[in-house]
Design a protein around this motif. Structure first.
Motif, PDB file in Angstrom:
ATOM      1  N   UNK A 158       0.823  -1.215   0.000  1.00 29.55           N
ATOM      2  CA  UNK A 158       0.000   0.000   0.000  1.00 29.55           C
ATOM      3  C   UNK A 158       0.859   1.268   0.000  1.00 29.55           C
ATOM      4  N   UNK A 159       2.182   1.092  -0.050  1.00 27.91           N
ATOM      5  CA  UNK A 159       3.077   2.233  -0.141  1.00 27.91           C
ATOM      6  C   UNK A 159       3.662   2.724   1.164  1.00 27.91           C
ATOM      7  N   UNK A 160       3.459   2.007   2.255  1.00 20.30           N
ATOM      8  CA  UNK A 160       3.985   2.442   3.550  1.00 20.30           C
ATOM      9  C   UNK A 160       5.450   2.057   3.689  1.00 20.30           C
ATOM     10  N   UNK A 161       6.178   2.863   4.406  1.00 21.19           N
ATOM     11  CA  UNK A 161       7.540   2.526   4.808  1.00 21.19           C
ATOM     12  C   UNK A 161       7.430   1.761   6.123  1.00 21.19           C
ATOM     13  N   UNK A 162       8.092   0.614   6.186  1.00 18.10           N
ATOM     14  CA  UNK A 162       8.020  -0.228   7.387  1.00 18.10           C
ATOM     15  C   UNK A 162       9.396  -0.280   8.038  1.00 18.10           C
ATOM     16  N   UNK A 163       9.421   0.036   9.323  1.00 19.80           N
ATOM     17  CA  UNK A 163      10.650  -0.009  10.116  1.00 19.80           C
ATOM     18  C   UNK A 163      10.388  -0.900  11.319  1.00 19.80           C
ATOM     19  N   UNK A 164      11.330  -1.757  11.614  1.00 17.64           N
ATOM     20  CA  UNK A 164      11.223  -2.655  12.759  1.00 17.64           C
ATOM     21  C   UNK A 164      12.119  -2.149  13.875  1.00 17.64           C
ATOM     22  N   UNK A 165      11.679  -2.253  15.103  1.00 17.26           N
ATOM     23  CA  UNK A 165      12.495  -1.941  16.280  1.00 17.26           C
ATOM     24  C   UNK A 165      12.479  -3.177  17.167  1.00 17.26           C
ATOM     25  N   UNK A 166      13.638  -3.762  17.353  1.00 14.68           N
ATOM     26  CA  UNK A 166      13.761  -5.003  18.117  1.00 14.68           C
ATOM     27  C   UNK A 166      14.924  -4.860  19.101  1.00 14.68           C
ATOM     28  N   UNK A 167      14.942  -5.649  20.171  1.00 12.95           N
ATOM     29  CA  UNK A 167      16.066  -5.596  21.110  1.00 12.95           C
ATOM     30  C   UNK A 167      17.343  -6.117  20.456  1.00 12.95           C
ATOM     31  N   UNK A 168      18.466  -5.730  20.997  1.00 11.17           N
ATOM     32  CA  UNK A 168      19.765  -6.157  20.474  1.00 11.17           C
ATOM     33  C   UNK A 168      19.863  -7.678  20.394  1.00 11.17           C
ATOM     34  N   UNK A 169      19.249  -8.370  21.341  1.00  5.29           N
ATOM     35  CA  UNK A 169      19.329  -9.832  21.370  1.00  5.29           C
ATOM     36  C   UNK A 169      18.637 -10.486  20.180  1.00  5.29           C
ATOM     37  N   UNK A 170      17.766  -9.756  19.499  1.00  8.27           N
ATOM     38  CA  UNK A 170      17.043 -10.310  18.351  1.00  8.27           C
ATOM     39  C   UNK A 170      17.522  -9.726  17.017  1.00  8.27           C
ATOM     40  N   UNK A 171      18.302  -8.662  17.066  1.00  6.76           N
ATOM     41  CA  UNK A 171      18.672  -7.937  15.851  1.00  6.76           C
ATOM     42  C   UNK A 171      19.452  -8.792  14.853  1.00  6.76           C
ATOM     43  N   UNK A 172      20.386  -9.612  15.332  1.00  6.73           N
ATOM     44  CA  UNK A 172      21.192 -10.420  14.414  1.00  6.73           C
ATOM     45  C   UNK A 172      20.372 -11.451  13.664  1.00  6.73           C
ATOM     46  N   UNK A 173      19.279 -11.882  14.246  1.00  7.71           N
ATOM     47  CA  UNK A 173      18.448 -12.904  13.617  1.00  7.71           C
ATOM     48  C   UNK A 173      17.438 -12.319  12.623  1.00  7.71           C
ATOM     49  N   UNK A 174      17.478 -11.007  12.420  1.00  7.92           N
ATOM     50  CA  UNK A 174      16.489 -10.356  11.552  1.00  7.92           C
ATOM     51  C   UNK A 174      16.953 -10.268  10.099  1.00  7.92           C
ATOM     52  N   UNK A 175      17.984 -11.023   9.730  1.00  8.51           N
ATOM     53  CA  UNK A 175      18.487 -11.024   8.350  1.00  8.51           C
ATOM     54  C   UNK A 175      17.410 -11.259   7.315  1.00  8.51           C
ATOM     55  N   UNK A 176      16.538 -12.264   7.499  1.00  7.55           N
ATOM     56  CA  UNK A 176      15.480 -12.476   6.501  1.00  7.55           C
ATOM     57  C   UNK A 176      14.541 -11.276   6.348  1.00  7.55           C
ATOM     58  N   UNK A 177      14.330 -10.554   7.421  1.00 10.12           N
ATOM     59  CA  UNK A 177      13.482  -9.354   7.362  1.00 10.12           C
ATOM     60  C   UNK A 177      14.197  -8.262   6.564  1.00 10.12           C
ATOM     61  N   UNK A 178      15.480  -8.094   6.843  1.00  7.53           N
ATOM     62  CA  UNK A 178      16.275  -7.112   6.084  1.00  7.53           C
ATOM     63  C   UNK A 178      16.331  -7.475   4.607  1.00  7.53           C
ATOM     64  N   UNK A 179      16.432  -8.782   4.309  1.00 11.69           N
ATOM     65  CA  UNK A 179      16.508  -9.235   2.916  1.00 11.69           C
ATOM     66  C   UNK A 179      15.259  -8.852   2.123  1.00 11.69           C
ATOM     67  N   UNK A 180      14.148  -8.659   2.814  1.00 10.91           N
ATOM     68  CA  UNK A 180      12.907  -8.242   2.148  1.00 10.91           C
ATOM     69  C   UNK A 180      12.864  -6.726   1.944  1.00 10.91           C
ATOM     70  N   UNK A 181      13.929  -6.038   2.368  1.00  8.62           N
ATOM     71  CA  UNK A 181      13.994  -4.593   2.176  1.00  8.62           C
ATOM     72  C   UNK A 181      13.473  -3.778   3.343  1.00  8.62           C
ATOM     73  N   UNK A 182      13.232  -4.431   4.461  1.00 11.71           N
ATOM     74  CA  UNK A 182      12.755  -3.723   5.647  1.00 11.71           C
ATOM     75  C   UNK A 182      13.945  -3.186   6.433  1.00 11.71           C
TER      76      UNK A 182
END
Length: 194
Positions: A29-53
């Motif tokens: 729908x055209x929204x910019x999506x930003x995730x905020x997660x604790x440091x303990x979860x940040x390294x595991x967010x690679x698949x989310x980053x790969x989607x352009x988030x």
């Protein structure tokens, strides 16, 4: 529109999968999506980053549960993740408020992030909560036990709710002097998607 997804607690990647569904729809729908997660979860967010988030590490430290025994109601859970100690809750809430100020989201999506939820409430920031119901119970926090009932469990839940209420009220007033926040207001603030 800028949407911030706030995820803080819970180790189950089911949280991310349901957030990804919503994030994907929002991006279409055209929204910019930003995730905020604790440091303990940040390294595991690679698949989310790969989607352009975009993924940010939230400044709010993740308080792991300090509950000594089995939680009997949701108020026990809150007390175990920082709501038992007003300075901890205040620091977490202020950190989320600062993050909101930096990102300037139009909406916040809350998924098991009670301090982020409190910060959104205090700032009047529109919020949506993705939940399976666990982190959005009735405000009186009924006991979890389905086989055990009785006055002790109801008294336990009521005492824990009162403790959370006191701490919420104290922290809210320290951050916003005119704020009078209750657990009911906190739980009912975001629009819920179950």
């Amino acid at each position: 529109m800028r949407i911030l997804i706030a995820w803080c607690h819970g180790g189950n990647w089911g949280h991310v999968s349901r957030q990804l569904a919503l994030a994907g729809h929002a991006r279409k729908l055209g929204a910019e999506v930003i995730w905020a997660v604790p440091a303990s979860k940040a390294n595991a967010m690679g698949p989310v980053r790969a989607l352009g988030h975009r993924v940010l590490v939230s400044a709010a430290a993740q308080s792991e549960s300090r509950t000594q025994s089995t939680p009997r109601c949701f108020a026990d859970i809150l007390l175990g993740i920082g709501f038992a100690e007003p300075p901890t809750l205040e620091a977490q809430t202020i950190a989320w408020m600062r993050l909101y100020g930096q990102v300037r989201p139009d909406r916040v999506v809350i998924d098991y992030a009670p301090a982020a939820q409190l910060a959104a409430l205090l700032q009047g920031l529109p919020a949506v909560q993705l939940t399976n119901g666990f982190d959005s119970p009735p405000a009186h926090c009924p006991p979890y036990e389905s086989r055990l009932r009785g006055p002790y469990l109801r008294q336990h839940a009521a005492a824990r709710v009162q403790q959370v209420e006191r701490n919420l009220s104290n922290v809210a007033r320290r951050i916003e002097p005119d704020a009078r926040t209750t657990l009911k207001e906190l739980i009912e603030y975001p629009q819920r998607l179950v």
